[in-house]
Scaffold this active site. Structure first.
Site, PDB file in Angstrom:
ATOM      1  N   GLY A 172      50.190  28.237  -3.142  1.00 43.86           N
ATOM      2  CA  GLY A 172      48.895  28.821  -2.780  1.00 43.86           C
ATOM      3  C   GLY A 172      47.860  28.503  -3.843  1.00 43.86           C
ATOM      4  O   GLY A 172      47.998  27.571  -4.644  1.00 43.86           O
ATOM      5  N   GLY A 173      46.825  29.340  -3.873  1.00 41.81           N
ATOM      6  CA  GLY A 173      45.734  29.128  -4.828  1.00 41.81           C
ATOM      7  C   GLY A 173      46.219  29.129  -6.258  1.00 41.81           C
ATOM      8  O   GLY A 173      45.558  28.582  -7.145  1.00 41.81           O
TER       9      GLY A 173
HETATM   10  C1  HXC Z   1      54.964  40.515  -4.504  1.00 36.57           C
HETATM   11  C2  HXC Z   1      56.761  39.091  -4.481  1.00 36.57           C
HETATM   12  C3  HXC Z   1      55.919  38.010  -4.180  1.00 36.57           C
HETATM   13  C4  HXC Z   1      54.525  38.248  -4.059  1.00 36.57           C
HETATM   14  C5  HXC Z   1      57.931  37.278  -4.305  1.00 36.57           C
HETATM   15  N1  HXC Z   1      57.993  38.601  -4.524  1.00 36.57           N
HETATM   16  N2  HXC Z   1      56.675  36.885  -4.079  1.00 36.57           N
HETATM   17  N3  HXC Z   1      56.276  40.332  -4.636  1.00 36.57           N
HETATM   18  N4  HXC Z   1      54.103  39.510  -4.233  1.00 36.57           N
HETATM   19  N5  HXC Z   1      53.674  37.250  -3.808  1.00 36.57           N
HETATM   20  C6  HXC Z   1      59.174  39.398  -4.829  1.00 36.57           C
HETATM   21  C7  HXC Z   1      60.096  39.549  -3.642  1.00 36.57           C
HETATM   22  O1  HXC Z   1      59.686  40.636  -2.838  1.00 36.57           O
HETATM   23  C8  HXC Z   1      61.432  39.806  -4.343  1.00 36.57           C
HETATM   24  O2  HXC Z   1      61.448  41.136  -4.790  1.00 36.57           O
HETATM   25  C9  HXC Z   1      61.342  38.926  -5.565  1.00 36.57           C
HETATM   26  O3  HXC Z   1      59.959  38.692  -5.770  1.00 36.57           O
HETATM   27  C10 HXC Z   1      62.050  37.610  -5.397  1.00 36.57           C
HETATM   28  O4  HXC Z   1      61.597  37.020  -4.193  1.00 36.57           O
HETATM   29  P1  HXC Z   1      62.614  36.378  -3.130  1.00 36.57           P
HETATM   30  O5  HXC Z   1      61.823  36.149  -1.897  1.00 36.57           O
HETATM   31  O6  HXC Z   1      63.841  37.222  -3.031  1.00 36.57           O
HETATM   32  O7  HXC Z   1      63.006  35.033  -3.853  1.00 36.57           O
HETATM   33  P2  HXC Z   1      63.288  33.613  -3.222  1.00 36.57           P
HETATM   34  O8  HXC Z   1      64.181  33.725  -2.042  1.00 36.57           O
HETATM   35  O9  HXC Z   1      63.717  32.745  -4.352  1.00 36.57           O
HETATM   36  O10 HXC Z   1      61.872  33.103  -2.681  1.00 36.57           O
HETATM   37  C11 HXC Z   1      60.786  32.835  -3.541  1.00 36.57           C
HETATM   38  C12 HXC Z   1      59.465  32.614  -2.759  1.00 36.57           C
HETATM   39  C13 HXC Z   1      59.247  33.830  -1.817  1.00 36.57           C
HETATM   40  C14 HXC Z   1      59.585  31.340  -1.958  1.00 36.57           C
HETATM   41  C15 HXC Z   1      58.362  32.480  -3.797  1.00 36.57           C
HETATM   42  O11 HXC Z   1      59.413  35.045  -2.564  1.00 36.57           O
HETATM   43  C16 HXC Z   1      57.896  33.849  -1.200  1.00 36.57           C
HETATM   44  O12 HXC Z   1      57.652  33.104  -0.250  1.00 36.57           O
HETATM   45  N6  HXC Z   1      57.007  34.685  -1.718  1.00 36.57           N
HETATM   46  C17 HXC Z   1      55.687  34.847  -1.192  1.00 36.57           C
HETATM   47  C18 HXC Z   1      54.855  33.659  -1.569  1.00 36.57           C
HETATM   48  C19 HXC Z   1      53.430  33.847  -1.153  1.00 36.57           C
HETATM   49  O13 HXC Z   1      53.087  33.704   0.030  1.00 36.57           O
HETATM   50  N7  HXC Z   1      52.567  34.204  -2.105  1.00 36.57           N
HETATM   51  C20 HXC Z   1      51.207  34.415  -1.892  1.00 36.57           C
HETATM   52  C21 HXC Z   1      50.608  32.997  -1.992  1.00 36.57           C
HETATM   53  S1  HXC Z   1      48.910  33.039  -1.756  1.00 36.57           S
HETATM   54  P3  HXC Z   1      62.817  41.934  -5.053  1.00 36.57           P
HETATM   55  O14 HXC Z   1      62.349  43.313  -5.379  1.00 36.57           O
HETATM   56  O15 HXC Z   1      63.581  41.838  -3.788  1.00 36.57           O
HETATM   57  O16 HXC Z   1      63.482  41.258  -6.189  1.00 36.57           O
HETATM   58  C22 HXC Z   1      48.386  33.098  -3.308  1.00 36.57           C
HETATM   59  C23 HXC Z   1      46.929  33.177  -3.361  1.00 36.57           C
HETATM   60  C24 HXC Z   1      46.468  32.947  -4.758  1.00 36.57           C
HETATM   61  O17 HXC Z   1      49.072  33.078  -4.253  1.00 36.57           O
HETATM   62  C25 HXC Z   1      45.011  32.786  -4.671  1.00 36.57           C
HETATM   63  C26 HXC Z   1      44.431  32.554  -6.000  1.00 36.57           C
HETATM   64  C27 HXC Z   1      42.994  32.245  -5.880  1.00 36.57           C
END
Ligand code: HXC
Length: 517
Positions: A172-173
């Site tokens: 993402g960002g």
């Molecule tokens: C809160 C998060 C998180 C997030 C992961 N976790 N991403 N918590 N916010 N963005 C937490 C999970 O709930 C989990 O908590 C722990 O981290 C590990 O994640 P898993 O999913 O179990 O790990 P894994 O299977 O290795 O997968 C990793 C991953 C996946 C591919 C990164 O977690 C994922 O897709 N996360 C979301 C990614 C996402 O869409 N992010 C937002 C992007 S947009 P527990 O408690 O179970 O350990 C963005 C905008 C930025 O970033 C803009 C800036 C300008």
């Protein structure tokens, strides 16, 4: 037990807890994936026992979550300072065991704090990224936190070197912070970077792709040009980062670090005298020339497989860091295309920011012709190489080994772009264009009217080669400071750099230029 003793014991207990990040179970999970924890990584990156942590007890604000379990000491990032080869650096490492290393308000404060300290103290900032991106529960606070980091990345660019090491997800960002830094290192088959992930891409465009083929290390090293370097595992990647830091000054007011020379400065290498093939269309290895000229084993090539027709990298000459820019004639004959322009421009500007002298080796027949290149803006991209070299006020030395035709001659650190010392080998061909092209432009009628047009064409080409395709026309006109034997190249460059190392250039005052990007 005295109350002082129990307070000390409390501290020890909290320290122990903070070292566990998201807890033993999640640490075990991280290890199962073959990944180190944030603290283990910093332990490998920095000199032994040099890491000093800051703000280990920072917690997510109470009102940012309904789940008390998510409030983990340190808030998903380990920050502090330490040393690499005895020189200070500031660091942050996202801790995937704590809420997936996701970035919220307090994590952002911690990262910004070490970035500020790095600038105030004139030392590089190194970020180790392993994060799920914006912490979903913190909404706008998390986005604002990223903006604070991005702003610092931009404002501190050219002030202290900034390095990002991608150890896991960077999606993402969030990917824009590394993109704003000077170097991105990636761990193969473990790290990935993209703006929109596979599932969103499938919904929007219908394309099916997995994480690795979308944004894995190889993709960014070879195709997108986003990664500067990759390595097989975390250990190698962290070691690469240590090596990279060894070429860089702490900040823009410092000179890069000198090392005791590990090679004979005036070593003559006779192999260079015959390295250019007799046949001008035959390729040779510019990489070999670079390796033979710079201090033995000191060349650290950057972006080695993206736009392989251009070469960039850091090396040492008599123990002093230099930036190397060159063409590789065995890749697309060393033409300059859009990707090569991008690669060269950014690197020249980096070296200029950080007082690293530039040594340019030239063998290029020109800019890549073609409708696609023109339509994608080779004019705009080629112009930025001109901009970068013209603006660069660091010591600049160039060596033309063979072709330097037309625009390629001008952009590649030519004399009147402000290059301090320009050398050419006896095999140099400094001209507006190659013989074939010139013959058809200048002597079409002579060739057509000849009794034997093929023979006449050959004669015209030979005449052109003798008259123009050599370094003497340039040397006679004062466009080349000296024609040198290839074996003398190392000695000549070291001597030149010694003399021009403290040169002063006053470019006109301005807020900033507006390079074509
Ligand atoms: C809160 C998060 C998180 C997030 C992961 N976790 N991403 N918590 N916010 N963005 C937490 C999970 O709930 C989990 O908590 C722990 O981290 C590990 O994640 P898993 O999913 O179990 O790990 P894994 O299977 O290795 O997968 C990793 C991953 C996946 C591919 C990164 O977690 C994922 O897709 N996360 C979301 C990614 C996402 O869409 N992010 C937002 C992007 S947009 P527990 O408690 O179970 O350990 C963005 C905008 C930025 O970033 C803009 C800036 C300008």
């Amino acid at each position: 037990m005295s109350s002082t003793q129990s307070k000390n014991d409390d501290l020890k207990k909290f320290r122990k807890l903070s070292l566990l990040g998201g807890g033993e179970e999640r640490i075990a999970k991280q290890h199962e994936k073959g990944k180190l924890t944030a603290r283990e990584r910093l332990g490998e990156l920095l000199d032994i026992s040099s890491f000093q942590e800051l703000e280990p007890f920072v917690l997510q604000r109470n009102d940012m979550t309904d789940d008390p379990q998510s409030r983990i000491l340190g808030d998903g990032v380990v920050t502090g300072y330490g040393k690499i080869d005895g020189r200070p650096v500031f660091v942050y490492a996202q801790d995937f065991t704590a809420n997936g290393g996701s970035l919220g308000e307090m994590q952002s404060h911690k990262i910004c704090r070490v970035m500020d300290l790095a600038v105030q103290n004139g030392a590089p900032i190194i970020g180790l990224i392993d994060s799920g991106g914006a912490r979903i529960q913190e909404g706008i606070h998390s986005l604002g936190g990223y903006a604070e980091i991005f702003r610092r990345n931009a404002l501190y660019s050219g002030v202290v070197p900034q390095i990002s090491i991608i150890m896991g997800p960077c999606a993402g960002g969030a990917a824009y912070s590394p993109a704003l830094t000077d170097f991105i290192l990636m761990v193969e088959k473990q790290s990935y970077m993209f703006i929109t992930g596979p599932s969103v891409i499938k919904t929007i465009t219908g394309e099916e792709v997995d994480f690795e083929s979308l944004g894995g290390a190889q993709v960014h090293l070879a195709t997108s040009g986003v990664a500067s370097l990759t390595a097989r595992d975390e250990h190698e990647t962290l070691a690469l980062c240590r090596a990279l830091v060894g070429y860089l000054p702490g900040n823009n007011m410092d000179n890069p670090p000198s090392y005791p020379p590990a090679d004979e400065p005036f070593r003559m290498d006779a192999v260079l005298d015959t390295i250019i093939p007799e046949e001008e269309t035959q390729p040779y290895s510019m990489h070999e020339i670079i390796q033979r000229v710079v201090d033995r084993d000191s060349f650290l090539e950057l972006q080695p497989v993206f736009a392989p027709n251009a070469i960039i990298g850091l090396a040492r000459m008599n123990g002093n860091p230099v930036g190397i820019v060159a063409q590789e004639p065995s890749a697309m004959a060393g033409v300059i295309d859009i990707d090569a322009s991008d690669k060269i421009c950014r690197f020249v500007r980096f070296c200029d920011c950080f007082n690293i002298p530039l040594v340019t080796f030239v063998d290029s027949p020109g800019f890549l012709p073609g409708v696609q290149q023109e339509h994608r803006g080779i004019i705009r991209h080629g112009a930025k190489v001109l901009f970068a070299y013209s603006e660069a006020s660091v010591p600049k030395v160039s060596v033309v080994t063979r072709k330097a035709y037309g625009g390629a001659y001008i952009v590649m650190s030519s004399k009147y772009l402000g290059t301090d010392v320009t050398y050419a080998w006896p095999t140099a061909e400094i001209a507006v264009m190659g013989a074939e092209g010139a013959a058809s432009v200048l002597h079409t009628r002579r060739i057509q009217n000849a009794e034997n047009p093929d023979a006449e064409r050959e004669r015209v080409i030979q005449e052109y080669k003798e008259k123009y395709l050599n370094p003497y026309a340039a040397a006679n006109a004062g466009f080349c400071d000296e024609i040198i034997l290839p074996s003398e190249t190392r000695m000549k460059i070291i001597r030149a750099l010694e003399i021009i190392k403290d040169k002063q250039v006053q470019n006109p005052a301005r807020k900033h230029g507006n390079p074509p990007v």
